[in-house]
Design a protein around this motif. Structure first.
Motif, PDB file in Angstrom:
ATOM      1  N   GLN A 105       0.814  -1.209   0.000  1.00 23.08           N
ATOM      2  CA  GLN A 105       0.000   0.000   0.000  1.00 23.08           C
ATOM      3  C   GLN A 105       0.851   1.264   0.000  1.00 23.08           C
ATOM      4  O   GLN A 105       0.531   2.234  -0.687  1.00 23.08           O
ATOM      5  N   LYS A 106       1.951   1.275   0.748  1.00 26.88           N
ATOM      6  CA  LYS A 106       2.813   2.461   0.785  1.00 26.88           C
ATOM      7  C   LYS A 106       3.381   2.775  -0.588  1.00 26.88           C
ATOM      8  O   LYS A 106       3.533   3.940  -0.953  1.00 26.88           O
ATOM      9  N   ASN A 107       3.695   1.746  -1.364  1.00 33.20           N
ATOM     10  CA  ASN A 107       4.210   1.971  -2.718  1.00 33.20           C
ATOM     11  C   ASN A 107       3.132   2.528  -3.642  1.00 33.20           C
ATOM     12  O   ASN A 107       3.421   3.340  -4.519  1.00 33.20           O
ATOM     13  N   VAL A 108       1.889   2.101  -3.445  1.00 28.49           N
ATOM     14  CA  VAL A 108       0.782   2.650  -4.234  1.00 28.49           C
ATOM     15  C   VAL A 108       0.642   4.140  -3.946  1.00 28.49           C
ATOM     16  O   VAL A 108       0.505   4.956  -4.855  1.00 28.49           O
ATOM     17  N   ILE A 109       0.723   4.502  -2.671  1.00 30.16           N
ATOM     18  CA  ILE A 109       0.622   5.911  -2.282  1.00 30.16           C
ATOM     19  C   ILE A 109       1.754   6.715  -2.913  1.00 30.16           C
ATOM     20  O   ILE A 109       1.523   7.803  -3.454  1.00 30.16           O
ATOM     21  N   LYS A 110       2.958   6.174  -2.871  1.00 30.20           N
ATOM     22  CA  LYS A 110       4.100   6.864  -3.483  1.00 30.20           C
ATOM     23  C   LYS A 110       3.881   7.046  -4.983  1.00 30.20           C
ATOM     24  O   LYS A 110       4.192   8.108  -5.539  1.00 30.20           O
ATOM     25  N   LYS A 111       3.341   6.034  -5.641  1.00 31.32           N
ATOM     26  CA  LYS A 111       3.091   6.129  -7.086  1.00 31.32           C
ATOM     27  C   LYS A 111       2.037   7.190  -7.389  1.00 31.32           C
ATOM     28  O   LYS A 111       2.158   7.926  -8.361  1.00 31.32           O
ATOM     29  N   ILE A 112       1.017   7.259  -6.567  1.00 27.86           N
ATOM     30  CA  ILE A 112      -0.027   8.276  -6.780  1.00 27.86           C
ATOM     31  C   ILE A 112       0.560   9.670  -6.597  1.00 27.86           C
ATOM     32  O   ILE A 112       0.314  10.569  -7.400  1.00 27.86           O
ATOM     33  N   LEU A 113       1.338   9.866  -5.546  1.00 31.23           N
ATOM     34  CA  LEU A 113       1.933  11.174  -5.285  1.00 31.23           C
ATOM     35  C   LEU A 113       2.923  11.584  -6.367  1.00 31.23           C
ATOM     36  O   LEU A 113       3.121  12.766  -6.619  1.00 31.23           O
ATOM     37  N   ASN A 114       3.553  10.602  -7.013  1.00 31.39           N
ATOM     38  CA  ASN A 114       4.525  10.869  -8.073  1.00 31.39           C
ATOM     39  C   ASN A 114       3.953  10.498  -9.439  1.00 31.39           C
ATOM     40  O   ASN A 114       4.670   9.996 -10.303  1.00 31.39           O
ATOM     41  N   TRP A 115       2.679  10.783  -9.636  1.00 37.78           N
ATOM     42  CA  TRP A 115       1.971  10.353 -10.845  1.00 37.78           C
ATOM     43  C   TRP A 115       2.621  10.844 -12.133  1.00 37.78           C
ATOM     44  O   TRP A 115       2.514  10.216 -13.170  1.00 37.78           O
ATOM     45  N   ARG A 116       3.316  11.960 -12.086  1.00 40.34           N
ATOM     46  CA  ARG A 116       3.937  12.499 -13.306  1.00 40.34           C
ATOM     47  C   ARG A 116       4.916  11.502 -13.927  1.00 40.34           C
ATOM     48  O   ARG A 116       5.072  11.461 -15.137  1.00 40.34           O
ATOM     49  N   THR A 117       5.573  10.722 -13.087  1.00 37.21           N
ATOM     50  CA  THR A 117       6.541   9.752 -13.604  1.00 37.21           C
ATOM     51  C   THR A 117       6.032   8.315 -13.543  1.00 37.21           C
ATOM     52  O   THR A 117       6.573   7.449 -14.219  1.00 37.21           O
ATOM     53  N   HIS A 171      -6.451  12.961 -19.306  1.00 39.65           N
ATOM     54  CA  HIS A 171      -6.897  14.342 -19.164  1.00 39.65           C
ATOM     55  C   HIS A 171      -7.655  14.604 -17.865  1.00 39.65           C
ATOM     56  O   HIS A 171      -8.117  15.719 -17.627  1.00 39.65           O
ATOM     57  N   LEU A 172      -7.789  13.605 -17.029  1.00 41.67           N
ATOM     58  CA  LEU A 172      -8.320  13.791 -15.678  1.00 41.67           C
ATOM     59  C   LEU A 172      -7.202  13.694 -14.646  1.00 41.67           C
ATOM     60  O   LEU A 172      -7.251  14.332 -13.604  1.00 41.67           O
ATOM     61  N   LEU A 173      -6.186  12.883 -14.960  1.00 41.20           N
ATOM     62  CA  LEU A 173      -5.041  12.683 -14.063  1.00 41.20           C
ATOM     63  C   LEU A 173      -3.841  13.418 -14.652  1.00 41.20           C
ATOM     64  O   LEU A 173      -2.912  12.817 -15.172  1.00 41.20           O
ATOM     65  N   CYS A 174      -3.887  14.720 -14.594  1.00 41.48           N
ATOM     66  CA  CYS A 174      -2.853  15.535 -15.232  1.00 41.48           C
ATOM     67  C   CYS A 174      -2.744  16.886 -14.529  1.00 41.48           C
ATOM     68  O   CYS A 174      -3.450  17.140 -13.559  1.00 41.48           O
ATOM     69  N   GLU A 175      -1.864  17.711 -15.054  1.00 38.24           N
ATOM     70  CA  GLU A 175      -1.751  19.073 -14.527  1.00 38.24           C
ATOM     71  C   GLU A 175      -3.077  19.808 -14.742  1.00 38.24           C
ATOM     72  O   GLU A 175      -3.784  19.561 -15.724  1.00 38.24           O
ATOM     73  N   GLN A 176      -3.413  20.715 -13.856  1.00 44.79           N
ATOM     74  CA  GLN A 176      -4.684  21.428 -13.932  1.00 44.79           C
ATOM     75  C   GLN A 176      -4.856  22.142 -15.270  1.00 44.79           C
ATOM     76  O   GLN A 176      -5.947  22.174 -15.825  1.00 44.79           O
ATOM     77  N   SER A 177      -3.777  22.667 -15.812  1.00 43.34           N
ATOM     78  CA  SER A 177      -3.870  23.413 -17.071  1.00 43.34           C
ATOM     79  C   SER A 177      -4.263  22.516 -18.250  1.00 43.34           C
ATOM     80  O   SER A 177      -4.781  22.997 -19.250  1.00 43.34           O
ATOM     81  N   GLU A 178      -4.030  21.212 -18.141  1.00 44.09           N
ATOM     82  CA  GLU A 178      -4.361  20.273 -19.213  1.00 44.09           C
ATOM     83  C   GLU A 178      -5.634  19.480 -18.924  1.00 44.09           C
ATOM     84  O   GLU A 178      -6.104  18.732 -19.772  1.00 44.09           O
ATOM     85  N   ARG A 179      -6.184  19.641 -17.725  1.00 46.81           N
ATOM     86  CA  ARG A 179      -7.327  18.846 -17.288  1.00 46.81           C
ATOM     87  C   ARG A 179      -8.608  19.252 -18.003  1.00 46.81           C
ATOM     88  O   ARG A 179      -8.868  20.429 -18.216  1.00 46.81           O
ATOM     89  N   TYR A 180      -9.395  18.259 -18.382  1.00 55.85           N
ATOM     90  CA  TYR A 180     -10.680  18.511 -19.020  1.00 55.85           C
ATOM     91  C   TYR A 180     -11.643  19.157 -18.030  1.00 55.85           C
ATOM     92  O   TYR A 180     -11.677  18.809 -16.853  1.00 55.85           O
ATOM     93  N   GLY A 181     -12.453  20.062 -18.539  1.00 56.58           N
ATOM     94  CA  GLY A 181     -13.522  20.661 -17.763  1.00 56.58           C
ATOM     95  C   GLY A 181     -14.800  19.864 -17.956  1.00 56.58           C
ATOM     96  O   GLY A 181     -14.845  18.882 -18.705  1.00 56.58           O
TER      97      GLY A 181
END
Length: 104
Positions: free
Chosen positions: A6-18, A38-48
């Motif tokens: 579970q700790k590795n899953v959390i780390k992966k979520i927090l470091n989603w960019r890589t 387009h939902l799991l991305c930087e806010q500027s690229e996120r779909y509305g």
């Protein structure tokens, strides 16, 4: 974001960019992957909202009458407390703030 620990899953979520990747032999459609990117991305690229409801992934979904849509999967529920469709995960001390005694 899968991992046995579970700790590795959390780390992966927090470091989603890589860590956010989709296997080449995926079971998701191109439209599903595009929507997730387009939902799991930087806010500027996120779909509305309008981009989400007009996305090809939802082409057969009636947003005006959502209860008329047929779900892709309808689980069989055995009782009001049936939790058989969920993983049985034990909370960690971080999740319980140390208030619930846990076995190690």
């Amino acid at each position: 974001f899968y991992d046995q620990k579970q700790k590795n899953v959390i780390k992966k979520i927090l470091n989603w960019r890589t860590t956010l990747t989709f296997p080449s032999r995926q079971n998701a459609t191109v439209d599903a992957v595009d929507l997730m990117y387009h939902l799991l991305c930087e806010q500027s690229e996120r779909y509305g909202f309008e981009q989400i409801i007009s996305h090809p992934f939802f082409k057969d979904f009636d947003f005006d009458n959502p209860f008329l849509n047929t779900p892709p999967v309808t689980p069989t529920i055995k009782s009001p407390t049936d939790s058989s469709h969920f993983e049985n995960l034990e909370p960690t001390k971080d999740q319980t703030c140390g208030h619930i005694p846990l076995s190690d």
